[in-house]
Design an enzyme around this catalytic site. Structure first.
Site, PDB file in Angstrom:
ATOM      1  N   THR A 138      39.624  36.112  82.772  1.00  0.00           N
ATOM      2  CA  THR A 138      39.245  35.878  84.158  1.00  0.00           C
ATOM      3  C   THR A 138      39.780  37.020  85.016  1.00  0.00           C
ATOM      4  O   THR A 138      40.372  37.972  84.511  1.00  0.00           O
ATOM      5  CB  THR A 138      39.822  34.546  84.694  1.00  0.00           C
ATOM      6  OG1 THR A 138      41.233  34.696  84.899  1.00  0.00           O
ATOM      7  CG2 THR A 138      39.563  33.398  83.739  1.00  0.00           C
ATOM      8  N   ARG A 139      39.609  36.902  86.337  1.00  0.00           N
ATOM      9  CA  ARG A 139      40.107  37.926  87.261  1.00  0.00           C
ATOM     10  C   ARG A 139      41.516  37.589  87.748  1.00  0.00           C
ATOM     11  O   ARG A 139      42.036  38.234  88.663  1.00  0.00           O
ATOM     12  CB  ARG A 139      39.139  38.071  88.446  1.00  0.00           C
ATOM     13  CG  ARG A 139      39.183  39.449  89.115  1.00  0.00           C
ATOM     14  CD  ARG A 139      37.976  39.686  90.008  1.00  0.00           C
ATOM     15  NE  ARG A 139      37.795  38.637  90.981  1.00  0.00           N
ATOM     16  CZ  ARG A 139      38.413  38.573  92.167  1.00  0.00           C
ATOM     17  NH1 ARG A 139      39.273  39.512  92.507  1.00  0.00           N
ATOM     18  NH2 ARG A 139      38.174  37.575  92.989  1.00  0.00           N
ATOM     19  N   LYS A 140      42.149  36.604  87.127  1.00  0.00           N
ATOM     20  CA  LYS A 140      43.529  36.246  87.480  1.00  0.00           C
ATOM     21  C   LYS A 140      44.485  37.192  86.771  1.00  0.00           C
ATOM     22  O   LYS A 140      45.224  36.827  85.864  1.00  0.00           O
ATOM     23  CB  LYS A 140      43.819  34.787  87.106  1.00  0.00           C
ATOM     24  CG  LYS A 140      43.008  33.776  87.901  1.00  0.00           C
ATOM     25  CD  LYS A 140      43.318  32.359  87.458  1.00  0.00           C
ATOM     26  CE  LYS A 140      42.491  31.349  88.246  1.00  0.00           C
ATOM     27  NZ  LYS A 140      42.738  29.958  87.799  1.00  0.00           N
ATOM     28  N   THR A 141      44.448  38.442  87.205  1.00  0.00           N
ATOM     29  CA  THR A 141      45.235  39.491  86.575  1.00  0.00           C
ATOM     30  C   THR A 141      46.341  39.963  87.518  1.00  0.00           C
ATOM     31  O   THR A 141      46.360  39.624  88.695  1.00  0.00           O
ATOM     32  CB  THR A 141      44.344  40.678  86.202  1.00  0.00           C
ATOM     33  OG1 THR A 141      43.598  41.077  87.360  1.00  0.00           O
ATOM     34  CG2 THR A 141      43.372  40.308  85.088  1.00  0.00           C
TER      35      THR A 141
END
Length: 310
Positions: A138-141
């Site tokens: 996901t874009r939860k980086t």
């Protein structure tokens, strides 16, 4: 992950080298007191893998030492699973420079390898259940570290998903309502489902033919509205495992009868997926399982550098 199309490092943008330079500067912003004590004697250091895992992050490790005038000889391949204790590489150059890059290089390698290990583990678990779809991150980086985390996902055999807001249009509930409100049409809109076509039309007008549109849906009604509006990817968010399987089958079957055969749109499932429950969401009608559990809060693979003089 061994790619049949070439080396994964060739995907990296040149900007990763500037990131490496900034990480080195962050770790030594002024005087290198320890390096002063060591001096300029030449030597080498053995990179030891001290825990089991998938080796990932080789290009970043190499670049750290390249910028410091050192060389790296690898004894394992990126994507290979190692058992402890394994000598993975030999770093050669001035001892002062090796020690200057040691912590930065090890931190990157340990974290990237941890992500690759977790990604590989979940991919293998899903494949063992016969699922042939795509596992995605996901874009939860981590800000400033995204390229390393996405790279680790790739090495582990999973899909990095979109890299940033420019990669694809992702319409969540807030986007849908905000778009409807901007257009002044909220008086005639009674639900998220009825607002979705407005948002999808706006997204397609802005992104053009080259930009896919994905819509987060919390019900069959919303999913049908998104498919009808021409969305490319339908994300079923926070459904139960049974609810996902039923919804995905219903959507694929009903829309195929309306002239949208499999492949016309993709069904993605997200929300609370982990290694312990992901397989329960998998079915032939689900194309993508996306989860932050393969890159957010994962463990590391333990490495160390042991220096010796030549």
């Amino acid at each position: 992950m061994a790619s049949s199309h070439g080396e994964l490092r060739h995907l990296l943008p040149e900007s990763y080298k500037r990131l490496v330079a900034s990480w080195l500067e962050e770790d030594c912003p002024s005087f290198d007191y320890g390096g002063f004590v060591v001096g300029e004697s030449e030597g080498e250091a053995r990179l030891l893998g001290k825990s089991k895992g998938v080796v990932a992050g080789v290009p970043f490790f190499d670049e750290v030492f390249k910028q410091l005038g050192c060389t790296v000889e690898w004894h394992v391949k990126e994507g290979e699973t190692i058992e402890p204790v394994r000598q993975c590489a030999t770093v050669r150059g001035p001892i002062r420079k090796i020690l200057l890059g040691e912590r930065v290089a090890l931190n990157i390698l340990a974290r990237c390898s941890g992500i690759a290990t977790k990604s590989s583990s979940l991919v293998n678990a899903l494949r063992s259940h016969g699922w042939k779809g795509t596992l995605a991150g996901t874009r939860k980086t981590t800000p400033g570290f995204r390229v390393v985390e996405k790279y680790g996902i790739l090495v582990g055999g999973a899909d990095p998903h979109r890299h940033d807001l420019s990669s694809m249009t992702m319409l969540k509930d807030n986007h849908v309502w905000a778009c409807a409100n901007k257009s002044g049409s909220t008086k005639s809109i009674e639900s998220i489902a009825s607002a979705i076509p407005v948002a999808v039309d706006a997204a397609k007008a802005a992104g053009g033919f080259a930009t896919k549109v994905e819509v987060e849906c919390r019900s069959i009604e919303e999913a049908n509205a998104a498919i009808g509006a021409g969305a490319d990817v339908i994300m079923l968010d926070n459904f139960t495992p049974e609810g996902v399987r039923e919804a995905a089958k219903q959507l694929k079957t009903e829309w195929a009868s309306k002239g949208k055969p499999p492949g016309t749109f993709l069904i993605e499932v997200s929300g609370g997926l982990t290694e312990s429950n992901a397989a329960t969401y998998a079915s032939d009608d689900v194309d993508i399982l996306s989860t932050s559990s393969i890159h957010q809060g994962t463990g590391i693979v333990d490495f160390s550098l042991k220096v010796s003089l030549r």
